[in-house]
Design a protein around this motif. Structure first.
Motif, mmCIF file in Angstrom:
data_model
loop_
_atom_site.group_PDB
_atom_site.id
_atom_site.type_symbol
_atom_site.label_atom_id
_atom_site.label_comp_id
_atom_site.label_asym_id
_atom_site.label_seq_id
_atom_site.Cartn_x
_atom_site.Cartn_y
_atom_site.Cartn_z
ATOM 1 N N UNK A 31 0.837 -1.204 0.000
ATOM 2 C CA UNK A 31 0.000 0.000 0.000
ATOM 3 C C UNK A 31 0.869 1.249 0.000
ATOM 4 N N UNK A 32 1.958 1.229 0.762
ATOM 5 C CA UNK A 32 2.859 2.385 0.802
ATOM 6 C C UNK A 32 3.418 2.681 -0.586
ATOM 7 N N UNK A 33 3.897 1.655 -1.255
ATOM 8 C CA UNK A 33 4.462 1.816 -2.595
ATOM 9 C C UNK A 33 3.417 2.360 -3.564
ATOM 10 N N UNK A 34 2.225 1.799 -3.541
ATOM 11 C CA UNK A 34 1.159 2.273 -4.424
ATOM 12 C C UNK A 34 0.793 3.725 -4.115
ATOM 13 N N UNK A 35 0.759 4.072 -2.839
ATOM 14 C CA UNK A 35 0.384 5.443 -2.457
ATOM 15 C C UNK A 35 1.422 6.458 -2.934
ATOM 16 N N UNK A 36 2.698 6.163 -2.728
ATOM 17 C CA UNK A 36 3.734 7.135 -3.105
ATOM 18 C C UNK A 36 3.983 7.164 -4.610
ATOM 19 N N UNK A 37 3.528 6.135 -5.325
ATOM 20 C CA UNK A 37 3.665 6.085 -6.780
ATOM 21 C C UNK A 37 2.331 6.356 -7.481
ATOM 22 N N UNK A 38 1.372 6.871 -6.756
ATOM 23 C CA UNK A 38 0.053 7.132 -7.334
ATOM 24 C C UNK A 38 0.173 7.915 -8.636
ATOM 25 N N UNK A 39 -0.591 7.513 -9.648
ATOM 26 C CA UNK A 39 -0.554 8.231 -10.923
ATOM 27 C C UNK A 39 -1.345 9.539 -10.905
ATOM 28 N N UNK A 40 -1.842 9.931 -9.757
ATOM 29 C CA UNK A 40 -2.660 11.145 -9.660
ATOM 30 C C UNK A 40 -1.854 12.406 -9.946
ATOM 31 N N UNK A 41 -2.534 13.442 -10.393
ATOM 32 C CA UNK A 41 -1.887 14.738 -10.609
ATOM 33 C C UNK A 41 -1.378 15.299 -9.291
ATOM 34 N N UNK A 70 -13.082 -1.334 -17.656
ATOM 35 C CA UNK A 70 -12.390 -2.628 -17.649
ATOM 36 C C UNK A 70 -10.888 -2.445 -17.808
ATOM 37 N N UNK A 71 -10.407 -1.232 -17.520
ATOM 38 C CA UNK A 71 -9.001 -0.931 -17.774
ATOM 39 C C UNK A 71 -8.204 -0.504 -16.549
ATOM 40 N N UNK A 72 -8.856 -0.334 -15.385
ATOM 41 C CA UNK A 72 -8.135 0.215 -14.240
ATOM 42 C C UNK A 72 -8.917 0.049 -12.950
ATOM 43 N N UNK A 73 -8.265 0.461 -11.850
ATOM 44 C CA UNK A 73 -8.924 0.566 -10.555
ATOM 45 C C UNK A 73 -8.539 1.898 -9.916
ATOM 46 N N UNK A 74 -9.452 2.387 -9.117
ATOM 47 C CA UNK A 74 -9.190 3.563 -8.294
ATOM 48 C C UNK A 74 -9.016 3.040 -6.870
ATOM 49 N N UNK A 75 -7.894 3.393 -6.265
ATOM 50 C CA UNK A 75 -7.632 2.975 -4.899
ATOM 51 C C UNK A 75 -7.920 4.121 -3.942
ATOM 52 N N UNK A 76 -8.592 3.805 -2.849
ATOM 53 C CA UNK A 76 -8.806 4.776 -1.790
ATOM 54 C C UNK A 76 -7.940 4.335 -0.621
ATOM 55 N N UNK A 77 -7.082 5.240 -0.165
ATOM 56 C CA UNK A 77 -6.180 4.963 0.943
ATOM 57 C C UNK A 77 -6.746 5.572 2.224
ATOM 58 N N UNK A 78 -6.267 5.105 3.366
ATOM 59 C CA UNK A 78 -6.823 5.599 4.629
ATOM 60 C C UNK A 78 -6.423 7.039 4.960
ATOM 61 N N UNK A 80 -7.175 9.195 2.862
ATOM 62 C CA UNK A 80 -8.239 9.736 2.008
ATOM 63 C C UNK A 80 -7.770 10.114 0.603
ATOM 64 N N UNK A 81 -6.559 9.747 0.223
ATOM 65 C CA UNK A 81 -6.128 9.945 -1.158
ATOM 66 C C UNK A 81 -6.899 8.948 -2.022
ATOM 67 N N UNK A 82 -7.544 9.447 -3.075
ATOM 68 C CA UNK A 82 -8.343 8.554 -3.923
ATOM 69 C C UNK A 82 -8.400 9.024 -5.371
ATOM 70 N N UNK A 83 -7.487 9.880 -5.771
ATOM 71 C CA UNK A 83 -7.584 10.453 -7.118
ATOM 72 C C UNK A 83 -6.740 9.732 -8.166
ATOM 73 N N UNK A 84 -5.985 8.736 -7.769
ATOM 74 C CA UNK A 84 -5.170 8.017 -8.747
ATOM 75 C C UNK A 84 -5.934 6.878 -9.391
ATOM 76 N N UNK A 85 -5.873 6.800 -10.705
ATOM 77 C CA UNK A 85 -6.475 5.685 -11.441
ATOM 78 C C UNK A 85 -5.322 4.811 -11.929
#
Length: 118
Positions: A31-41, A70-78, A80-85
């Motif tokens: 989760x840490x890796x995904x959060x810090x590498x989020x593709x969000x703006x 059918x191409x991605x997921x949006x992750x919501x982190x605790x 509250x970051x949720x803008x990365x697809x």
């Protein structure tokens, strides 16, 4: 060519996501890796010069995994970051380049006097 997952599984402790592909390749992504590498703006900016180093996410959890078409997921982190697809190709890239990206991230944190923990 787009990668297609055969499995996407959130760990019971919500600290990691596992993705497996048709060719048998699978990645365990914290989760840490995904959060810090989020593709969000918010993290990546709108150009490489705007990219932000995100610290203090060592204990972050993934609260939700929401399909986007059918191409991605949006992750919501605790936090509250949720803008990365996270597209399938990007998740595969994160897995394949984990060692290189993680080392670069840790070096960035050190250079900026930041920490992984809070």
């Amino acid at each position: 060519m787009s990668r297609w997952p055969t499995e996407l599984k959130l760990a019971k402790d919500k600290r990691a996501l596992t993705i497996a592909f048709e060719d048998g390749v699978s990645h365990y992504l914290s989760a840490e890796y995904l959060r810090v590498m989020s593709p969000s703006a918010e993290v990546q900016g709108h150009s490489p010069d705007e990219r932000k180093t995100v610290g203090g996410k060592q204990d972050v959890l993934i609260l939700n995994v929401i399909p986007v078409g059918n191409y991605a997921v949006r992750l919501t982190f605790d936090d509250m970051h949720s803008t990365g697809i996270f597209g399938w190709d990007y998740l595969d890239q994160l897995g394949r380049e984990h060692e290189e990206r993680w080392s670069a991230y840790l070096a960035e944190l050190a250079a900026k006097g930041m920490k992984r923990g809070r």
